[in-house]
Design an enzyme around this catalytic site. Sequence first.
Site, mmCIF file in Angstrom:
data_model
loop_
_atom_site.group_PDB
_atom_site.id
_atom_site.type_symbol
_atom_site.label_atom_id
_atom_site.label_comp_id
_atom_site.label_asym_id
_atom_site.label_seq_id
_atom_site.Cartn_x
_atom_site.Cartn_y
_atom_site.Cartn_z
ATOM 1 N N PRO A 2 0.832 -1.202 0.000
ATOM 2 C CA PRO A 2 0.000 0.000 0.000
ATOM 3 C C PRO A 2 0.870 1.256 0.000
ATOM 4 C CG PRO A 2 -0.216 -1.197 2.074
ATOM 5 C CD PRO A 2 0.632 -2.024 1.186
ATOM 6 N N GLU A 3 0.425 2.261 -0.715
ATOM 7 C CA GLU A 3 1.145 3.526 -0.762
ATOM 8 C C GLU A 3 0.317 4.584 -0.054
ATOM 9 O OE1 GLU A 3 2.614 4.344 -4.687
ATOM 10 O OE2 GLU A 3 2.889 2.231 -5.114
ATOM 11 N N LYS A 58 3.493 6.270 5.045
ATOM 12 C CA LYS A 58 2.724 5.019 4.964
ATOM 13 C C LYS A 58 2.413 4.423 6.335
ATOM 14 C CE LYS A 58 5.159 4.199 0.704
ATOM 15 N NZ LYS A 58 6.032 3.288 -0.033
ATOM 16 N N ARG A 278 13.400 -1.531 -9.250
ATOM 17 C CA ARG A 278 11.994 -1.927 -9.306
ATOM 18 C C ARG A 278 11.517 -2.102 -10.744
ATOM 19 N NH1 ARG A 278 9.500 -0.154 -4.559
ATOM 20 N NH2 ARG A 278 7.827 -1.553 -5.189
#
Length: 288
Positions: A2-3, A58, A278
Amino acid sequence: MPELPEVETVANGLRKYVVGKTITKLVVHEHKKFKGTATEIKKFVLKKKIVGVDRKAKWLVVNLNSGYGFVIHLKMTGQLLYTDKQPKFLGGHTMGKEQTTLPNNHTRVEFIFTDGSKLFFQDMRKFGYVELYPAADIEHYFIQKKLGIEPIEPTYTFDYFCTVLQKRKRTSIKAVLLNQQAIAGIGNIYADDICWQARVKPTRRVSTLTRAEQRALYQASHDILREAIKLGGTSFSHYYRVDGKTGSYWNKRKVYDRTGEPCRRCKTIIKKTRCAGRGTHFCPTCQH
Ligand SMILES: [Zn+2]
């Protein structure tokens, strides 16, 4: 993972359902994922009221009227699920049978409120955590993290953005967007989408960015996060909102995880590469 928009969505859900509730019982199902002693729980948690919920990048912070608070990180698969007497807010990361009852083998911490409603911290992969601290320690906790300003904060100005870039000229723009000490709260999905929105390749070296591109990236970082929050974040990897509903940003995402699909602007096929360690998605035609 989750961001910021997903965590903000969870924070909004918590504000709606648990603020004002008094904790009658706290059950720690997985002690490795919880910080706080039995004495602290007894003294500062039980019979105490939840007075507010903050989000810091976060992390979630659940404040109690005892001067203590919980710092929660959901990490890869963590969730907070709320149920009242009717389990209408029940959601889960898998649709398997074991998820139809709570608590279950993914429950790490369980908050029980005086009105019988409950909040479950669920985590399939055990990276998330719940930690209990006095308010002053929580403040210190985040000072130590040296987090950058978030794109949705009023202090996130173009000048700030330029200063951030100035300090990181030799790196890729994507690496800067992902660096939490530069700009807090952006992860992989939104970093790729921000670059697409600004028509800049994620692999571009910061030193090569024109003033116009810097401005476009600044604007996109703000706009993409705002849009995602408005849509309730992204539902992926079985990520759900606190009330079990799903966020709808996923359907609107620009390039992230759209390899082989046509660009939403120019119809060129979206490509995937690796950048800043990434998986990175971009349009080879309209991003330069
Ligand atoms: Zn394109």
